[in-house]
Motif scaffolding. Structure first.
Motif, short mmCIF file in Angstrom:
data_model
loop_
_atom_site.label_atom_id
_atom_site.label_comp_id
_atom_site.label_asym_id
_atom_site.label_seq_id
_atom_site.Cartn_x
_atom_site.Cartn_y
_atom_site.Cartn_z
N LEU A 79 12.30 -45.54 3.94
CA LEU A 79 11.16 -46.17 4.60
C LEU A 79 10.90 -45.44 5.90
O LEU A 79 11.80 -45.35 6.76
CB LEU A 79 11.46 -47.64 4.86
CG LEU A 79 10.51 -48.41 5.79
CD1 LEU A 79 9.11 -48.50 5.18
CD2 LEU A 79 11.07 -49.79 6.10
N ASP A 80 9.70 -44.91 6.06
CA ASP A 80 9.30 -44.21 7.27
C ASP A 80 8.55 -45.17 8.18
O ASP A 80 7.48 -45.68 7.81
CB ASP A 80 8.41 -43.02 6.90
CG ASP A 80 8.06 -42.14 8.08
OD1 ASP A 80 8.89 -42.06 9.03
OD2 ASP A 80 6.98 -41.53 8.08
N LEU A 81 9.09 -45.44 9.34
CA LEU A 81 8.46 -46.32 10.33
C LEU A 81 7.80 -45.43 11.38
O LEU A 81 8.48 -44.65 12.06
CB LEU A 81 9.51 -47.22 10.98
CG LEU A 81 10.27 -48.14 10.03
CD1 LEU A 81 11.43 -48.82 10.76
CD2 LEU A 81 9.35 -49.18 9.42
N TYR A 172 7.09 -33.85 4.43
CA TYR A 172 6.33 -34.63 3.46
C TYR A 172 5.98 -36.01 4.02
O TYR A 172 4.86 -36.50 3.85
CB TYR A 172 7.14 -34.76 2.17
CG TYR A 172 6.44 -35.54 1.07
CD1 TYR A 172 5.45 -34.94 0.31
CD2 TYR A 172 6.78 -36.86 0.81
CE1 TYR A 172 4.80 -35.65 -0.70
CE2 TYR A 172 6.15 -37.58 -0.19
CZ TYR A 172 5.16 -36.97 -0.95
OH TYR A 172 4.52 -37.68 -1.93
N LEU A 173 6.92 -36.62 4.72
CA LEU A 173 6.66 -37.93 5.31
C LEU A 173 5.51 -37.87 6.32
O LEU A 173 4.80 -38.86 6.51
CB LEU A 173 7.93 -38.45 6.00
CG LEU A 173 9.09 -38.88 5.10
CD1 LEU A 173 10.30 -39.26 5.94
CD2 LEU A 173 8.69 -40.04 4.21
N CYS A 174 5.35 -36.73 6.95
CA CYS A 174 4.31 -36.59 7.97
C CYS A 174 2.90 -36.50 7.38
O CYS A 174 1.92 -36.76 8.09
CB CYS A 174 4.57 -35.35 8.83
SG CYS A 174 5.96 -35.54 9.96
N VAL A 175 2.78 -36.13 6.11
CA VAL A 175 1.45 -35.89 5.55
C VAL A 175 1.00 -36.96 4.55
O VAL A 175 -0.18 -37.02 4.22
CB VAL A 175 1.38 -34.50 4.88
CG1 VAL A 175 1.67 -33.40 5.90
CG2 VAL A 175 2.34 -34.39 3.70
N ILE A 176 1.91 -37.80 4.08
CA ILE A 176 1.51 -38.81 3.10
C ILE A 176 0.79 -39.98 3.80
O ILE A 176 0.98 -40.21 4.99
CB ILE A 176 2.72 -39.35 2.31
CG1 ILE A 176 3.73 -40.02 3.25
CG2 ILE A 176 3.36 -38.23 1.51
CD1 ILE A 176 4.86 -40.71 2.52
N PRO A 177 -0.03 -40.71 3.06
CA PRO A 177 -0.70 -41.88 3.65
C PRO A 177 0.32 -42.96 4.03
O PRO A 177 1.31 -43.18 3.34
CB PRO A 177 -1.61 -42.37 2.52
CG PRO A 177 -1.77 -41.20 1.60
CD PRO A 177 -0.48 -40.45 1.68
N HIS A 178 0.06 -43.60 5.16
CA HIS A 178 0.87 -44.72 5.62
C HIS A 178 0.01 -45.98 5.72
O HIS A 178 -1.21 -45.89 5.88
CB HIS A 178 1.48 -44.42 6.99
CG HIS A 178 2.60 -43.44 6.96
ND1 HIS A 178 2.45 -42.13 6.57
CD2 HIS A 178 3.92 -43.60 7.28
CE1 HIS A 178 3.63 -41.50 6.66
NE2 HIS A 178 4.53 -42.37 7.08
N GLN A 179 0.64 -47.11 5.61
CA GLN A 179 -0.06 -48.39 5.73
C GLN A 179 0.01 -48.90 7.16
O GLN A 179 1.10 -49.08 7.71
CB GLN A 179 0.55 -49.42 4.77
CG GLN A 179 0.41 -49.04 3.31
CD GLN A 179 0.79 -50.18 2.38
OE1 GLN A 179 0.40 -51.33 2.60
NE2 GLN A 179 1.54 -49.87 1.33
#
Length: 210
Positions: A79-81, A172-179
């Motif tokens: 989980l990326d916060l 990859y975490l930096c470029v994916i959509p986040h909610q």
């Protein structure tokens, strides 16, 4: 999964992590690792490298925990916060028990730590971090968004047993959509953490060697 076990056969990674039978044991193991202050420059060690050097920062701890949870039959999900630009993001490993989510965390501070598996959704778990996610300097609450990634996505690149840093995962975490978790109106209405909370947040588990 068989390929993962085969690639780990005879390695310290399997020996060290396979004996961790529960998420609680994984958290204890991650806590026992020294904190990686990255004295010689930024790192993103693979789980194999973490075991070799005996220390980890949050991203490295989350990947190691995800590897250990995988050996318990869990999906290796992180989980990326995401925080505001004036604070640091945080990454934790997710696990599920009795239909609810919990999290394993590597941090040097008294907050943003382990979460019991009592949250019905990942968003609910994410929001459990909101109140304590603030700047020490002024009490500004900074958590803004979240996203999850199943690390099996990177199995072909051997992320668990790589002998070099695995920068492609945080990239990859930096470029994916986040909610997003707040509306602009909610952001404007936030109250700062109180002085006593900020004081409590000064406690650290590991002292950086100067």
């Amino acid at each position: 999964m068989k390929q993962i076990y085969d690639s780990m056969r005879g390695m310290d990674l399997q020996k060290e992590l396979h004996r961790l039978r529960t998420p609680k044991a994984v958290q204890d193991f991650v806590n026992a690792l020294a904190f990686n202050f990255e004295e010689d420059g930024d790192t993103c060690h693979s789980p194999r490298q973490v075991l070799e050097v005996g220390k980890a920062q949050c991203m490295e701890g989350a990947m190691l925990a995800a590897s250990a949870l995988r050996l318990q039959g869990q999906r290796p999900i992180v989980l990326d916060l995401v925080s505001t630009d004036d604070d640091f993001d945080h990454v934790v490993a997710l696990f599920k028990q009795h239909g609810c989510w919990g999290a394993i965390s590597k941090t040097n501070h008294a907050v943003l730590r382990y979460r019991e598996p009592v949250y019905r959704t990942v968003r609910e778990l994410t929001m459990s971090y909101f109140h304590e996610y603030f700047l020490q300097s002024n009490g500004k609450k900074t958590l803004r968004a979240w996203a999850t990634v199943d690390l099996t996505k990177f199995d072909r690149r051997g992320w668990m047993i790589a002998e070099e840093d695995v920068w492609y995962i945080p990239e990859y975490l930096c470029v994916i959509p986040h909610q997003s978790i707040l509306t602009p109106a909610q952001v404007r209405g936030l109250r700062k953490a109180e002085q006593i909370e900020r004081k409590a947040g000064e406690h650290v588990e590991w002292k950086e060697q100067k």
